[in-house]
Motif scaffolding. Structure first.
Motif, mmCIF file in Angstrom:
data_model
loop_
_atom_site.group_PDB
_atom_site.id
_atom_site.type_symbol
_atom_site.label_atom_id
_atom_site.label_comp_id
_atom_site.label_asym_id
_atom_site.label_seq_id
_atom_site.Cartn_x
_atom_site.Cartn_y
_atom_site.Cartn_z
ATOM 1 N N CYS A 72 0.829 -1.201 0.000
ATOM 2 C CA CYS A 72 0.000 0.000 0.000
ATOM 3 C C CYS A 72 0.864 1.251 0.000
ATOM 4 O O CYS A 72 2.044 1.206 0.307
ATOM 5 C CB CYS A 72 -0.948 -0.003 1.201
ATOM 6 S SG CYS A 72 -0.184 -0.265 2.807
ATOM 7 N N GLU A 74 1.381 5.255 1.471
ATOM 8 C CA GLU A 74 1.282 5.810 2.835
ATOM 9 C C GLU A 74 -0.165 6.174 3.172
ATOM 10 O O GLU A 74 -0.624 5.937 4.290
ATOM 11 C CB GLU A 74 2.200 7.023 2.989
ATOM 12 C CG GLU A 74 3.676 6.683 2.975
ATOM 13 C CD GLU A 74 4.153 5.848 4.161
ATOM 14 O OE1 GLU A 74 3.528 5.884 5.247
ATOM 15 O OE2 GLU A 74 5.167 5.151 3.996
ATOM 16 N N LEU A 77 -1.996 3.054 3.867
ATOM 17 C CA LEU A 77 -1.581 2.548 5.176
ATOM 18 C C LEU A 77 -2.364 3.239 6.279
ATOM 19 O O LEU A 77 -2.811 2.588 7.234
ATOM 20 C CB LEU A 77 -0.080 2.743 5.378
ATOM 21 C CG LEU A 77 0.468 2.297 6.725
ATOM 22 C CD1 LEU A 77 0.233 0.805 6.958
ATOM 23 C CD2 LEU A 77 1.956 2.641 6.831
ATOM 24 N N ASP A 78 -2.564 4.539 6.162
ATOM 25 C CA ASP A 78 -3.375 5.262 7.153
ATOM 26 C C ASP A 78 -4.790 4.694 7.211
ATOM 27 O O ASP A 78 -5.344 4.485 8.291
ATOM 28 C CB ASP A 78 -3.433 6.757 6.824
ATOM 29 C CG ASP A 78 -2.110 7.467 7.037
ATOM 30 O OD1 ASP A 78 -1.232 6.927 7.747
ATOM 31 O OD2 ASP A 78 -1.944 8.577 6.480
ATOM 32 N N ASN A 81 -4.737 1.255 8.897
ATOM 33 C CA ASN A 81 -4.646 1.371 10.353
ATOM 34 C C ASN A 81 -5.990 1.751 10.966
ATOM 35 O O ASN A 81 -6.363 1.243 12.027
ATOM 36 C CB ASN A 81 -3.560 2.367 10.750
ATOM 37 C CG ASN A 81 -2.177 1.791 10.582
ATOM 38 O OD1 ASN A 81 -1.951 0.601 10.782
ATOM 39 N ND2 ASN A 81 -1.230 2.622 10.188
ATOM 40 N N LEU A 95 5.799 -4.475 9.211
ATOM 41 C CA LEU A 95 5.643 -3.322 8.324
ATOM 42 C C LEU A 95 7.010 -3.079 7.686
ATOM 43 O O LEU A 95 7.992 -2.859 8.386
ATOM 44 C CB LEU A 95 5.204 -2.110 9.141
ATOM 45 C CG LEU A 95 4.782 -0.864 8.425
ATOM 46 C CD1 LEU A 95 3.523 -1.124 7.610
ATOM 47 C CD2 LEU A 95 4.504 0.238 9.433
ATOM 48 N N ARG A 97 9.240 -1.060 4.603
ATOM 49 C CA ARG A 97 9.351 -0.005 3.593
ATOM 50 C C ARG A 97 10.616 -0.276 2.784
ATOM 51 O O ARG A 97 11.696 0.202 3.146
ATOM 52 C CB ARG A 97 9.404 1.362 4.254
ATOM 53 C CG ARG A 97 8.092 1.798 4.856
ATOM 54 C CD ARG A 97 8.211 3.188 5.490
ATOM 55 N NE ARG A 97 6.930 3.707 5.872
ATOM 56 C CZ ARG A 97 6.329 3.471 7.028
ATOM 57 N NH1 ARG A 97 6.906 2.704 7.940
ATOM 58 N NH2 ARG A 97 5.144 4.000 7.301
ATOM 59 N N VAL A 104 4.582 0.584 1.025
ATOM 60 C CA VAL A 104 4.779 -0.163 2.250
ATOM 61 C C VAL A 104 4.210 -1.558 2.067
ATOM 62 O O VAL A 104 3.158 -1.730 1.455
ATOM 63 C CB VAL A 104 4.033 0.532 3.416
ATOM 64 C CG1 VAL A 104 4.194 -0.227 4.712
ATOM 65 C CG2 VAL A 104 4.485 1.967 3.572
ATOM 66 N N LEU A 106 2.565 -4.451 4.207
ATOM 67 C CA LEU A 106 1.913 -4.622 5.511
ATOM 68 C C LEU A 106 1.518 -6.077 5.676
ATOM 69 O O LEU A 106 0.854 -6.648 4.815
ATOM 70 C CB LEU A 106 0.670 -3.725 5.581
ATOM 71 C CG LEU A 106 -0.202 -3.810 6.823
ATOM 72 C CD1 LEU A 106 0.583 -3.416 8.074
ATOM 73 C CD2 LEU A 106 -1.431 -2.921 6.663
#
Length: 142
Positions: A72, A74, A77-78, A81, A95, A97, A104, A106
């Motif tokens: 994903c 950033e 990713l938010d 989460n 996680l 990078r 990323v 995950l």
């Protein structure tokens, strides 16, 4: 398995449960779910090296050994989460990078049953990757 795609919420979740069962029965290394691309790649316009004509990558999720794996951005990713806040039985396992890649990777440990994994995966495609409610998912590898 007798079918490999679905485009309704109920159908996709049933498909994911069936695919998890097939993956488990076969002892395969992983299960891969992909989303059908919205549009086919555009015809060659003769402009070589023009990144704007590159098709967007198709979202995918892998599942193996109780772990949901996805790549994903950033922003995604938010959103992932935020979604994880609704699923206490899903915990970030790793996680990563990578230096030579954007985004990323995950890995989420899923300590639950296949039906709940299927629900979570369906929500990831919609809430994290912004897929439409009628998106078509394909089982690409079992």
């Amino acid at each position: 398995m007798t079918r490999f795609d679905a485009d309704t919420e109920e159908g996709r979740r049933e498909l994911f449960v069936d695919a998890i069962a097939a993956h488990t029965e076969r002892g395969s290394p992983f299960l891969t779910i992909e989303v059908e691309a919205d549009e086919p790649p555009s015809a060659d316009t003769g402009d070589e090296g023009d990144d704007e004509d590159e098709p967007e990558p198709v979202p995918w999720i892998q599942f193996a050994d109780g772990v949901v794996n996805l790549d994903c951005t950033e922003d995604e990713l938010d959103r992932a989460n935020a979604l994880l806040d609704e699923y206490a039985e899903f915990v970030v396992d790793e996680l990563t990078r990578p230096e030579k890649a954007e985004g990323v990777n995950l890995r989420v440990a899923a300590r639950t049953d296949p039906a709940r994994v299927a629900e979570f995966v369906d929500r990831v495609f919609q809430d994290v990757y912004d897929c439409a409610p009628d998106y078509r998912a394909w089982i690409a590898a079992v």
